[in-house]
Design a protein around this motif. Structure first.
Motif, PDB file in Angstrom:
ATOM      1  N   ASP A 149       0.828  -1.205   0.000  1.00  0.00           N
ATOM      2  CA  ASP A 149       0.000   0.000   0.000  1.00  0.00           C
ATOM      3  C   ASP A 149       0.866   1.262   0.000  1.00  0.00           C
ATOM      4  O   ASP A 149       0.555   2.229  -0.689  1.00  0.00           O
ATOM      5  CB  ASP A 149      -0.938   0.019   1.200  1.00  0.00           C
ATOM      6  CG  ASP A 149      -2.044  -1.024   1.107  1.00  0.00           C
ATOM      7  OD1 ASP A 149      -2.200  -1.650   0.035  1.00  0.00           O
ATOM      8  OD2 ASP A 149      -2.739  -1.223   2.118  1.00  0.00           O
ATOM      9  N   LEU A 150       1.955   1.260   0.766  1.00  0.00           N
ATOM     10  CA  LEU A 150       2.856   2.409   0.789  1.00  0.00           C
ATOM     11  C   LEU A 150       3.454   2.651  -0.590  1.00  0.00           C
ATOM     12  O   LEU A 150       3.486   3.788  -1.077  1.00  0.00           O
ATOM     13  CB  LEU A 150       3.976   2.188   1.812  1.00  0.00           C
ATOM     14  CG  LEU A 150       5.071   3.247   1.835  1.00  0.00           C
ATOM     15  CD1 LEU A 150       4.510   4.631   2.125  1.00  0.00           C
ATOM     16  CD2 LEU A 150       6.145   2.860   2.832  1.00  0.00           C
ATOM     17  N   ALA A 151       3.905   1.596  -1.246  1.00  0.00           N
ATOM     18  CA  ALA A 151       4.484   1.733  -2.588  1.00  0.00           C
ATOM     19  C   ALA A 151       3.451   2.317  -3.554  1.00  0.00           C
ATOM     20  O   ALA A 151       3.771   3.194  -4.361  1.00  0.00           O
ATOM     21  CB  ALA A 151       4.988   0.386  -3.076  1.00  0.00           C
ATOM     22  N   ALA A 152       2.213   1.857  -3.470  1.00  0.00           N
ATOM     23  CA  ALA A 152       1.152   2.373  -4.346  1.00  0.00           C
ATOM     24  C   ALA A 152       0.837   3.830  -4.008  1.00  0.00           C
ATOM     25  O   ALA A 152       0.631   4.656  -4.904  1.00  0.00           O
ATOM     26  CB  ALA A 152      -0.100   1.518  -4.225  1.00  0.00           C
ATOM     27  N   ALA A 153       0.827   4.163  -2.719  1.00  0.00           N
ATOM     28  CA  ALA A 153       0.460   5.512  -2.288  1.00  0.00           C
ATOM     29  C   ALA A 153       1.438   6.572  -2.782  1.00  0.00           C
ATOM     30  O   ALA A 153       1.049   7.729  -2.988  1.00  0.00           O
ATOM     31  CB  ALA A 153       0.375   5.563  -0.767  1.00  0.00           C
ATOM     32  N   LEU A 154       2.675   6.207  -3.007  1.00  0.00           N
ATOM     33  CA  LEU A 154       3.665   7.173  -3.457  1.00  0.00           C
ATOM     34  C   LEU A 154       3.338   7.739  -4.835  1.00  0.00           C
ATOM     35  O   LEU A 154       3.823   8.816  -5.187  1.00  0.00           O
ATOM     36  CB  LEU A 154       5.055   6.537  -3.457  1.00  0.00           C
ATOM     37  CG  LEU A 154       5.597   6.166  -2.079  1.00  0.00           C
ATOM     38  CD1 LEU A 154       6.908   5.417  -2.218  1.00  0.00           C
ATOM     39  CD2 LEU A 154       5.748   7.396  -1.194  1.00  0.00           C
ATOM     40  N   ASP A 155       2.513   7.033  -5.615  1.00  0.00           N
ATOM     41  CA  ASP A 155       2.186   7.463  -6.976  1.00  0.00           C
ATOM     42  C   ASP A 155       0.727   7.870  -7.157  1.00  0.00           C
ATOM     43  O   ASP A 155       0.267   7.997  -8.294  1.00  0.00           O
ATOM     44  CB  ASP A 155       2.520   6.338  -7.969  1.00  0.00           C
ATOM     45  CG  ASP A 155       4.006   6.101  -8.069  1.00  0.00           C
ATOM     46  OD1 ASP A 155       4.792   7.066  -7.966  1.00  0.00           O
ATOM     47  OD2 ASP A 155       4.397   4.939  -8.231  1.00  0.00           O
ATOM     48  N   LEU A 156      -0.008   8.056  -6.071  1.00  0.00           N
ATOM     49  CA  LEU A 156      -1.430   8.376  -6.182  1.00  0.00           C
ATOM     50  C   LEU A 156      -1.728   9.759  -5.623  1.00  0.00           C
ATOM     51  O   LEU A 156      -1.034  10.235  -4.721  1.00  0.00           O
ATOM     52  CB  LEU A 156      -2.262   7.332  -5.415  1.00  0.00           C
ATOM     53  CG  LEU A 156      -2.264   5.925  -5.995  1.00  0.00           C
ATOM     54  CD1 LEU A 156      -2.901   4.940  -5.029  1.00  0.00           C
ATOM     55  CD2 LEU A 156      -2.987   5.901  -7.330  1.00  0.00           C
ATOM     56  N   PRO A 157      -2.785  10.411  -6.129  1.00  0.00           N
ATOM     57  CA  PRO A 157      -3.181  11.707  -5.574  1.00  0.00           C
ATOM     58  C   PRO A 157      -3.890  11.531  -4.232  1.00  0.00           C
ATOM     59  O   PRO A 157      -4.203  10.410  -3.812  1.00  0.00           O
ATOM     60  CB  PRO A 157      -4.135  12.261  -6.642  1.00  0.00           C
ATOM     61  CG  PRO A 157      -4.704  11.051  -7.300  1.00  0.00           C
ATOM     62  CD  PRO A 157      -3.603  10.015  -7.268  1.00  0.00           C
ATOM     63  N   GLU A 158      -4.175  12.640  -3.574  1.00  0.00           N
ATOM     64  CA  GLU A 158      -4.873  12.631  -2.298  1.00  0.00           C
ATOM     65  C   GLU A 158      -6.184  11.869  -2.425  1.00  0.00           C
ATOM     66  O   GLU A 158      -6.884  11.952  -3.435  1.00  0.00           O
ATOM     67  CB  GLU A 158      -5.157  14.084  -1.898  1.00  0.00           C
ATOM     68  CG  GLU A 158      -5.804  14.250  -0.569  1.00  0.00           C
ATOM     69  CD  GLU A 158      -5.960  15.715  -0.191  1.00  0.00           C
ATOM     70  OE1 GLU A 158      -6.696  15.976   0.773  1.00  0.00           O
ATOM     71  OE2 GLU A 158      -5.362  16.581  -0.849  1.00  0.00           O
TER      72      GLU A 158
END
Length: 81
Positions: free
Chosen positions: A60-69
Motif C-alpha cells: 500500500d505504501l508503494a502504491a500511495a507514493l504514486d497516487l493523488p490525495e
C-alpha cells in the motif's frame, strides 16, 4: 547513497543521508519474508526507533507514493487458471 546486504534471514538496506545541511540519521531497512522493519537512531536518546510494516502495508505504501490525495483500497485477486 544506500547499501544492500543479504543476510541469512533478511535483506538489509541502509539509506545514508548525505550532501546537504541538516542531515538525518541513517535508516536501516530489514526485509524479511513476512514483514519489513525500518530503524533509525533517535539523536536525542541514542535509541533506535522502529516501525514494522506487514507486506500488505508495504504494498500500500508503494502504491500511495504514486497516487493523488484520497482514500484507496487495493484489491488482490486470485491468479487466473
Amino acid at each position: 547513497m544506500f547499501t544492500i546486504e543479504h543476510d541469512f534471514d533478511a535483506t538489509v538496506i541502509t539509506l545514508i543521508d548525505e550532501g546537504h545541511e541538516g542531515l538525518m540519521e541513517d535508516i536501516t531497512i530489514l526485509a524479511f519474508d513476512d514483514c519489513v522493519t525500518l530503524e533509525q537512531i533517535d539523536p536525542m536518546t541514542e535509541e533506535p526507533a522502529r516501525i514494522t510494516l506487514s507486506m500488505a502495508q508495504l504494498r500500500d505504501l508503494a502504491a500511495a507514493l504514486d497516487l493523488p490525495e484520497g482514500s484507496y483500497r487495493i484489491e488482490t485477486r486470485p491468479p487466473k487458471g
